[in-house]
Design an enzyme around this catalytic site. Sequence first.
Site, PDB file in Angstrom:
ATOM      1  N   TYR A 122       0.865  -1.192   0.000  1.00  0.00           N
ATOM      2  CA  TYR A 122       0.000   0.000   0.000  1.00  0.00           C
ATOM      3  C   TYR A 122       0.897   1.236   0.000  1.00  0.00           C
ATOM      4  N   LEU A 124       0.928   5.130   0.068  1.00  0.00           N
ATOM      5  CA  LEU A 124       0.272   6.426   0.255  1.00  0.00           C
ATOM      6  C   LEU A 124       1.297   7.482   0.681  1.00  0.00           C
ATOM      7  N   SER A 131       1.054  12.451   7.571  1.00  0.00           N
ATOM      8  CA  SER A 131      -0.272  12.684   8.148  1.00  0.00           C
ATOM      9  C   SER A 131      -1.157  13.456   7.172  1.00  0.00           C
ATOM     10  N   PHE A 155       8.582   4.885   3.201  1.00  0.00           N
ATOM     11  CA  PHE A 155       8.178   3.952   4.279  1.00  0.00           C
ATOM     12  C   PHE A 155       7.309   2.811   3.775  1.00  0.00           C
ATOM     13  N   SER A 157       5.976  -0.580   3.348  1.00  0.00           N
ATOM     14  CA  SER A 157       6.123  -1.935   3.867  1.00  0.00           C
ATOM     15  C   SER A 157       6.062  -2.884   2.686  1.00  0.00           C
ATOM     16  N   GLN A 335       9.869  -4.791  32.115  1.00  0.00           N
ATOM     17  CA  GLN A 335      10.299  -4.416  33.466  1.00  0.00           C
ATOM     18  C   GLN A 335      10.227  -5.612  34.421  1.00  0.00           C
ATOM     19  N   GLU A 362      -0.844   3.918  10.101  1.00  0.00           N
ATOM     20  CA  GLU A 362      -2.305   3.845   9.890  1.00  0.00           C
ATOM     21  C   GLU A 362      -2.952   5.103  10.484  1.00  0.00           C
ATOM     22  N   ASN A 365      -1.320   8.532  16.339  1.00  0.00           N
ATOM     23  CA  ASN A 365      -2.311   8.638  17.413  1.00  0.00           C
ATOM     24  C   ASN A 365      -2.737  10.085  17.658  1.00  0.00           C
ATOM     25  N   GLU A 366      -1.930  11.040  17.184  1.00  0.00           N
ATOM     26  CA  GLU A 366      -2.393  12.439  17.224  1.00  0.00           C
ATOM     27  C   GLU A 366      -3.539  12.615  16.225  1.00  0.00           C
TER      28      GLU A 366
HETATM   29  C1  LIG Z   1      22.437  -4.377  29.757  1.00  0.00           C
HETATM   30  C2  LIG Z   1      22.665  -4.789  31.181  1.00  0.00           C
HETATM   31  C3  LIG Z   1      23.874  -4.563  31.753  1.00  0.00           C
HETATM   32  C4  LIG Z   1      24.115  -4.963  33.066  1.00  0.00           C
HETATM   33  N1  LIG Z   1      25.368  -4.746  33.604  1.00  0.00           N
HETATM   34  C5  LIG Z   1      25.641  -5.248  34.825  1.00  0.00           C
HETATM   35  C6  LIG Z   1      26.959  -5.132  35.372  1.00  0.00           C
HETATM   36  O1  LIG Z   1      27.857  -4.583  34.733  1.00  0.00           O
HETATM   37  N2  LIG Z   1      27.210  -5.631  36.603  1.00  0.00           N
HETATM   38  C7  LIG Z   1      26.249  -6.263  37.344  1.00  0.00           C
HETATM   39  O2  LIG Z   1      26.537  -6.707  38.426  1.00  0.00           O
HETATM   40  N3  LIG Z   1      24.989  -6.383  36.859  1.00  0.00           N
HETATM   41  C8  LIG Z   1      24.656  -5.890  35.622  1.00  0.00           C
HETATM   42  N4  LIG Z   1      23.378  -6.016  35.120  1.00  0.00           N
HETATM   43  C9  LIG Z   1      22.356  -6.706  35.911  1.00  0.00           C
HETATM   44  C10 LIG Z   1      21.286  -5.755  36.522  1.00  0.00           C
HETATM   45  O3  LIG Z   1      21.816  -5.008  37.573  1.00  0.00           O
HETATM   46  C11 LIG Z   1      20.121  -6.648  36.967  1.00  0.00           C
HETATM   47  O4  LIG Z   1      19.482  -7.066  35.757  1.00  0.00           O
HETATM   48  C12 LIG Z   1      19.144  -5.933  37.873  1.00  0.00           C
HETATM   49  O5  LIG Z   1      19.712  -5.764  39.145  1.00  0.00           O
HETATM   50  C13 LIG Z   1      17.842  -6.689  38.076  1.00  0.00           C
HETATM   51  O6  LIG Z   1      18.089  -7.995  38.471  1.00  0.00           O
HETATM   52  P1  LIG Z   1      17.450  -9.217  37.687  1.00  0.00           P
HETATM   53  O7  LIG Z   1      17.614  -8.997  36.240  1.00  0.00           O
HETATM   54  O8  LIG Z   1      17.957 -10.464  38.266  1.00  0.00           O
HETATM   55  O9  LIG Z   1      15.891  -9.071  37.982  1.00  0.00           O
HETATM   56  P2  LIG Z   1      15.098  -9.689  39.227  1.00  0.00           P
HETATM   57  O10 LIG Z   1      15.790  -9.319  40.502  1.00  0.00           O
HETATM   58  O11 LIG Z   1      14.819 -11.099  38.963  1.00  0.00           O
HETATM   59  O12 LIG Z   1      13.775  -8.834  39.151  1.00  0.00           O
HETATM   60  C14 LIG Z   1      12.685  -9.169  38.262  1.00  0.00           C
HETATM   61  C15 LIG Z   1      11.559  -8.201  38.545  1.00  0.00           C
HETATM   62  O13 LIG Z   1      11.060  -8.397  39.874  1.00  0.00           O
HETATM   63  C16 LIG Z   1      11.110  -7.172  40.610  1.00  0.00           C
HETATM   64  N5  LIG Z   1      11.375  -7.472  42.008  1.00  0.00           N
HETATM   65  C17 LIG Z   1      12.362  -8.264  42.506  1.00  0.00           C
HETATM   66  N6  LIG Z   1      12.271  -8.289  43.845  1.00  0.00           N
HETATM   67  C18 LIG Z   1      11.218  -7.532  44.196  1.00  0.00           C
HETATM   68  C19 LIG Z   1      10.628  -7.162  45.454  1.00  0.00           C
HETATM   69  N7  LIG Z   1      11.107  -7.605  46.599  1.00  0.00           N
HETATM   70  N8  LIG Z   1       9.566  -6.344  45.440  1.00  0.00           N
HETATM   71  C20 LIG Z   1       9.086  -5.870  44.255  1.00  0.00           C
HETATM   72  N9  LIG Z   1       9.617  -6.183  43.072  1.00  0.00           N
HETATM   73  C21 LIG Z   1      10.677  -6.993  43.047  1.00  0.00           C
HETATM   74  C22 LIG Z   1      12.207  -6.376  39.915  1.00  0.00           C
HETATM   75  O14 LIG Z   1      12.060  -4.981  40.158  1.00  0.00           O
HETATM   76  C23 LIG Z   1      11.994  -6.747  38.474  1.00  0.00           C
HETATM   77  O15 LIG Z   1      10.963  -5.983  37.927  1.00  0.00           O
HETATM   78  C24 LIG Z   1      23.106  -5.591  33.824  1.00  0.00           C
HETATM   79  C25 LIG Z   1      21.858  -5.795  33.235  1.00  0.00           C
HETATM   80  C26 LIG Z   1      21.641  -5.415  31.921  1.00  0.00           C
HETATM   81  C27 LIG Z   1      20.291  -5.684  31.314  1.00  0.00           C
HETATM   82  C1  LIG Z   2       7.671   0.942   9.776  1.00  0.00           C
HETATM   83  C2  LIG Z   2       6.738   1.797   8.979  1.00  0.00           C
HETATM   84  C3  LIG Z   2       5.975   1.227   7.954  1.00  0.00           C
HETATM   85  C4  LIG Z   2       5.125   2.017   7.192  1.00  0.00           C
HETATM   86  N1  LIG Z   2       4.428   1.444   6.164  1.00  0.00           N
HETATM   87  C5  LIG Z   2       3.720   2.241   5.320  1.00  0.00           C
HETATM   88  C6  LIG Z   2       3.101   1.686   4.159  1.00  0.00           C
HETATM   89  O1  LIG Z   2       3.190   0.470   3.913  1.00  0.00           O
HETATM   90  N2  LIG Z   2       2.446   2.504   3.321  1.00  0.00           N
HETATM   91  C7  LIG Z   2       2.328   3.833   3.563  1.00  0.00           C
HETATM   92  O2  LIG Z   2       1.734   4.534   2.769  1.00  0.00           O
HETATM   93  N3  LIG Z   2       2.907   4.390   4.669  1.00  0.00           N
HETATM   94  C8  LIG Z   2       3.595   3.623   5.539  1.00  0.00           C
HETATM   95  N4  LIG Z   2       4.200   4.188   6.639  1.00  0.00           N
HETATM   96  C9  LIG Z   2       4.117   5.622   6.835  1.00  0.00           C
HETATM   97  C10 LIG Z   2       3.228   6.043   7.981  1.00  0.00           C
HETATM   98  O3  LIG Z   2       1.887   5.873   7.636  1.00  0.00           O
HETATM   99  C11 LIG Z   2       3.577   7.489   8.312  1.00  0.00           C
HETATM  100  O4  LIG Z   2       4.845   7.469   8.916  1.00  0.00           O
HETATM  101  C12 LIG Z   2       2.567   8.152   9.187  1.00  0.00           C
HETATM  102  O5  LIG Z   2       1.378   8.373   8.489  1.00  0.00           O
HETATM  103  C13 LIG Z   2       3.064   9.471   9.762  1.00  0.00           C
HETATM  104  O6  LIG Z   2       3.531  10.317   8.736  1.00  0.00           O
HETATM  105  P1  LIG Z   2       4.986  11.023   8.865  1.00  0.00           P
HETATM  106  O7  LIG Z   2       5.940   9.961   9.215  1.00  0.00           O
HETATM  107  O8  LIG Z   2       5.214  11.790   7.618  1.00  0.00           O
HETATM  108  O9  LIG Z   2       4.823  11.990  10.083  1.00  0.00           O
HETATM  109  P2  LIG Z   2       4.275  13.498  10.054  1.00  0.00           P
HETATM  110  O10 LIG Z   2       2.996  13.551   9.352  1.00  0.00           O
HETATM  111  O11 LIG Z   2       5.382  14.360   9.590  1.00  0.00           O
HETATM  112  O12 LIG Z   2       4.016  13.758  11.587  1.00  0.00           O
HETATM  113  C14 LIG Z   2       5.034  14.148  12.511  1.00  0.00           C
HETATM  114  C15 LIG Z   2       4.376  14.372  13.865  1.00  0.00           C
HETATM  115  O13 LIG Z   2       3.433  15.455  13.769  1.00  0.00           O
HETATM  116  C16 LIG Z   2       2.148  15.032  14.203  1.00  0.00           C
HETATM  117  N5  LIG Z   2       1.117  15.738  13.411  1.00  0.00           N
HETATM  118  C17 LIG Z   2       1.049  15.880  12.067  1.00  0.00           C
HETATM  119  N6  LIG Z   2      -0.033  16.547  11.717  1.00  0.00           N
HETATM  120  C18 LIG Z   2      -0.711  16.860  12.865  1.00  0.00           C
HETATM  121  C19 LIG Z   2      -1.906  17.576  13.185  1.00  0.00           C
HETATM  122  N7  LIG Z   2      -2.683  18.067  12.219  1.00  0.00           N
HETATM  123  N8  LIG Z   2      -2.250  17.705  14.489  1.00  0.00           N
HETATM  124  C20 LIG Z   2      -1.479  17.168  15.465  1.00  0.00           C
HETATM  125  N9  LIG Z   2      -0.348  16.498  15.225  1.00  0.00           N
HETATM  126  C21 LIG Z   2       0.040  16.351  13.939  1.00  0.00           C
HETATM  127  C22 LIG Z   2       2.142  13.556  13.965  1.00  0.00           C
HETATM  128  O14 LIG Z   2       1.174  12.933  14.785  1.00  0.00           O
HETATM  129  C23 LIG Z   2       3.559  13.181  14.342  1.00  0.00           C
HETATM  130  O15 LIG Z   2       3.659  13.038  15.728  1.00  0.00           O
HETATM  131  C24 LIG Z   2       5.018   3.397   7.458  1.00  0.00           C
HETATM  132  C25 LIG Z   2       5.758   3.957   8.488  1.00  0.00           C
HETATM  133  C26 LIG Z   2       6.616   3.191   9.246  1.00  0.00           C
HETATM  134  C27 LIG Z   2       7.393   3.823  10.323  1.00  0.00           C
END
Ligand SMILES: Cc1cc2nc3c(=O)[nH]c(=O)nc-3n(C[C@H](O)[C@H](O)[C@H](O)COP(=O)(O)OP(=O)(O)OC[C@H]3O[C@@H](n4cnc5c(N)ncnc54)[C@H](O)[C@@H]3O)c2cc1C
Ligand SMILES: Cc1cc2nc3c(=O)[nH]c(=O)nc-3n(C[C@H](O)[C@H](O)[C@H](O)COP(=O)(O)OP(=O)(O)OC[C@H]3O[C@@H](n4cnc5c(N)ncnc54)[C@H](O)[C@@H]3O)c2cc1C
Lengths: 379, 252
Positions: A122, A124, A131, A155, A157, A335, A362, A365-366
């Site tokens: 499609y 457009l 928009s 854009f 698809s 999360q 499509e 959302n504005e």
């Molecule tokens: C890109 C990346 C880089 C990282 N780098 C490092 C690093 O360099 N060194 C390092 O040591 N770690 C690193 N981490 C690990 C990171 O610190 C842990 O992912 C983080 O502490 C959360 O632990 P978890 O993933 O085991 O989640 P979990 O502890 O399993 O938690 C899962 C969910 O349960 C929630 N939750 C857990 N306990 C409770 C509770 N008592 N009450 C309410 N909610 C709870 C958590 O908030 C979370 O939403 C990295 C992680 C990422 C993704």
């Molecule tokens: C992954 C992907 C696939 C897509 N596939 C297709 C496809 O197959 N065919 C196709 O035709 N198009 C496709 N699109 C295009 C898509 O429909 C447009 O990106 C979309 O309509 C928004 O247009 P724009 O990107 O030019 O944003 P703009 O129109 O430039 O908008 C920029 C910002 O301004 C806001 N805005 C614009 N006008 C107003 C207004 N009057 N009031 C308030 N806010 C406003 C918008 O909400 C937006 O936040 C695709 C886009 C993506 C990202």
Amino acid sequence: MDFALTEEQSAIFDMAYAFGQDNIAPHAQKWEAEGTIPKDLWPELAALGFGGLYVSEESGGSALSRLDATLVFEALSMACPSVAAFLSIHNMCAKMIDTFGSDELKARILPKAMTMETVLSYCLTEPGSGSDAAALKTRAEKTNEGYRLNGSKAFISGGGYSDAYVVMCRTGEDGPKGISTVVVEDGAEGLSFGALEEKMGWRSQPTAQVNFDNCLTATDNLVGEEGSGFKYAMAGLDGGRLNISACSLGAAQAGLNATLQYMSERKAFGKSIDQFQALQFRLADMEIELQAARTFLRQAAWKLDTGAPDATAFCAMAKKFVTETGSNVVDQCLQLHGGYGYLSDYGIEKLVRDLRVHQILEGTNEIMRVIVARHLIAR
Amino acid sequence: MKVLVPVKRVIDYNVKVRVKADGSGVDLANVKMSMNPFDEIAVEEAIRLKEAGKATEVVAVSIGVKQNQETLRTALAMGADRAILVVAADDVHTDIEPLAVAKILAAIVKEEEPGLVLAGKQAIDNDMNATGQMLSALLGWSQGTFASEVDIDGDNAKVTREVDGGLQTITVKMPTIITVDLRLNEPRYASLPNIMKAKRKPLDEKTPGDYGVDVTPRLTVVKTEEPAARAAGIKVGSVDELVAKLKEAGAV
Ligand SMILES: Cc1cc2nc3c(=O)[nH]c(=O)nc-3n(C[C@H](O)[C@H](O)[C@H](O)COP(=O)(O)OP(=O)(O)OC[C@H]3O[C@@H](n4cnc5c(N)ncnc54)[C@H](O)[C@@H]3O)c2cc1C
Ligand SMILES: Cc1cc2nc3c(=O)[nH]c(=O)nc-3n(C[C@H](O)[C@H](O)[C@H](O)COP(=O)(O)OP(=O)(O)OC[C@H]3O[C@@H](n4cnc5c(N)ncnc54)[C@H](O)[C@@H]3O)c2cc1C
């Protein structure tokens, strides 16, 4: 009033879900990494009747209601929203041709579109108009050989991947009334594609600019009448919005299901993390939001199916609400997965990336709010 | 040749099974129910026989509650031609025992005169694995159970059976009863047009009384229990430690 799905609707959902789980979900991450969906998936989907979900039976379609179609998209996007959304675009094009095309055009294009040997895109949006789609500039001049197109679509698809393009182009004056719709088949003289766009989500679908440089397409490839193209393009959008919402809904539901499973297994502070009340309340909120989104979506679909005068406003409201809810829910899913949610192995960060664009395309959302506000103020 | 396929409505294999508080059985209220997966394979095989020109009609039968209609519609959507629903219970928790099912099926066989009954080897809810065999005894027909391959050739059927430790191939005389195993085929998805068509295919409703069968249970369920929860595991630091622990546990 009856909110239950019929036996048939349940069967449709179950079938689409089963197909998705068996044939799409296991490959979703690989296809994302490869940046393309294998073309042989489409005939498999088409064999189940998904090539023309709401295309008429006379044209070989399944003639589903739009509500039934949302069930298909919800179920398929539980496997992969990017694949499901791509199918939605093909269906939108097929429906446009079936509703507005001449018998000759339908007979020529639709049989292969129904089996999905011909995948449709499609076109457009343009680099200078999104928009404000009616400001499009791609021109089509009628010549003795056919229409000569000049301009670009942004854009798109399936750009460079699909087999035919349904193109909104200018054949007359400025504004919506000067727009026509033509079909341009792959391989047409003067048709070329830009480089694949690097995207945040929907990475398994190729997206590219489609360029027309004196591109020739047959006069018979005009859909319906000259000057009605914008009307046709918009006619597909109410339903397209329902589909894209269903894609958010299904993906978010799959995310929530995976999160529940994960939380029952993940232990912290001596218990599984689904035993913390703070997190239980979040799960409850996610469930409430998704159920509300589902009900709203199906109501909007029902309005469109029954031709309610406020159907367009409801489709816009549902699109805004459901796509935002979907994104919020998958963000929470990430999360609750802790650090593991951020890793691609768990498939949750993919959902966050895939669903984000549903708030943009499509109609952004504005623009959905613009439609709703216009409806309110006119009342 | 007409093929009769009995299909059972069972708790969906994806559902986490919960035992009812009073221990009388599994809780089936508001849980997702589906066609017994082995029966789906039987339906698929019957449809393939029809597509291959070896069968002329596929009739699906279900015995149970009114909602079994849904299960029959699934069979019709896959490609069965018509269906018979025998409403034998009001409560989804009432299981119709294999002997009663076999008696009803025997009566239906006398009426319908199929050349073949294709059934699942067992239902995944109670795992009785008895109906096909009982039906064979009641009718005095041959039987080929646990089929992983079926080849119908005129008056005979060659059935490859999955037996302990391998495969056994037998030839049985037609008409026969074949119960199917998991590896026989991969059931198709019902397409959208076929789901729509299923609604218009005939579905007859009957009662056990129509066949003169009493379905009153003869078995008593004494108790239903959840399997014991798995005990927590331990982490070992090295291969040596693993081997030592396994020896301790008498596992090696
Ligand atoms: C890109 C990346 C880089 C990282 N780098 C490092 C690093 O360099 N060194 C390092 O040591 N770690 C690193 N981490 C690990 C990171 O610190 C842990 O992912 C983080 O502490 C959360 O632990 P978890 O993933 O085991 O989640 P979990 O502890 O399993 O938690 C899962 C969910 O349960 C929630 N939750 C857990 N306990 C409770 C509770 N008592 N009450 C309410 N909610 C709870 C958590 O908030 C979370 O939403 C990295 C992680 C990422 C993704
Ligand atoms: C992954 C992907 C696939 C897509 N596939 C297709 C496809 O197959 N065919 C196709 O035709 N198009 C496709 N699109 C295009 C898509 O429909 C447009 O990106 C979309 O309509 C928004 O247009 P724009 O990107 O030019 O944003 P703009 O129109 O430039 O908008 C920029 C910002 O301004 C806001 N805005 C614009 N006008 C107003 C207004 N009057 N009031 C308030 N806010 C406003 C918008 O909400 C937006 O936040 C695709 C886009 C993506 C990202």
